[in-house]
Design a protein around this motif. Structure first.
Motif, short mmCIF file in Angstrom:
data_model
loop_
_atom_site.label_atom_id
_atom_site.label_comp_id
_atom_site.label_asym_id
_atom_site.label_seq_id
_atom_site.Cartn_x
_atom_site.Cartn_y
_atom_site.Cartn_z
N ASN A 4 7.15 -7.13 0.49
CA ASN A 4 8.38 -6.84 -0.45
C ASN A 4 8.90 -8.16 -1.20
N THR A 43 1.85 2.09 1.46
CA THR A 43 1.90 1.75 3.25
C THR A 43 1.21 2.66 3.79
N ASP A 54 5.19 -10.99 3.83
CA ASP A 54 6.33 -10.01 3.65
C ASP A 54 5.82 -9.54 2.13
N VAL A 107 -1.50 -1.44 6.91
CA VAL A 107 -1.45 -2.16 6.01
C VAL A 107 -0.40 -1.72 4.85
N SER A 108 0.22 -2.59 4.20
CA SER A 108 1.10 -2.23 2.72
C SER A 108 0.27 -3.04 1.82
N GLU A 124 0.04 -6.79 3.16
CA GLU A 124 0.70 -7.27 4.55
C GLU A 124 0.11 -6.51 5.62
N GLU A 128 0.78 3.28 7.53
CA GLU A 128 1.75 3.01 8.69
C GLU A 128 0.73 2.49 9.60
N THR A 172 4.21 0.08 -4.24
CA THR A 172 3.53 -0.43 -2.88
C THR A 172 3.27 0.60 -2.21
N LEU A 210 -0.19 -4.81 8.93
CA LEU A 210 1.00 -4.07 9.93
C LEU A 210 0.55 -3.55 10.98
#
Length: 125
Positions: free
Chosen positions: A78, A97, A76, A102-103, A119, A99, A95, A121
């Protein structure tokens, strides 16, 4: 107790002037395997021979040897970022992202060495 709980993934990100040439070099000489190459993101990722460790190749116009950026996997981003910021860890911008991919968030150690949180995704672990 650690501020952030990291997972078992680590990407070492380096900037290269020719991702295709660099990917071939790492595959040929070190036995790495290309996992993904995304031209619009300027990114190629290679599976190394070390479990959980990948090498990310990012586009740059000018080579800058010694530019390795460790990218630590988190579940996570965030929550991880918030925890580090509460401990006065400095971040570089927002941050980012991509879609379905990855973030990522760049942060710095006390000497200004860049590191990143990422992160996944894609839905795969």
């Amino acid at each position: 107790m650690a501020t952030v709980k990291l997972n078992d993934q680590l990407t070492l990100s380096i900037s290269v002037t020719d991702r295709a040439r660099s990917s071939e070099w790492y595959c040929t000489h070190l036995g790495f395997e290309e996992m993904v190459s995304i031209d619009e993101a300027g990114w190629t990722e290679l599976k190394t021979t070390v479990p959980g460790v990948t090498l990310g190749l990012g586009d740059t116009d000018k080579a800058s040897p010694g530019n390795c950026v460790p990218v630590f996997g988190v579940s996570d981003i965030n929550e991880a970022r918030s925890s580090l910021e509460k401990q006065s860890v400095k971040f570089d911008g927002d941050t980012i992202t991509m879609e379905g991919m990855v973030s990522i968030a760049t942060f710095y150690d006390p000497d200004g060495n860049a590191m990143m949180l990422a992160e996944d995704l894609t839905g795969s672990d």
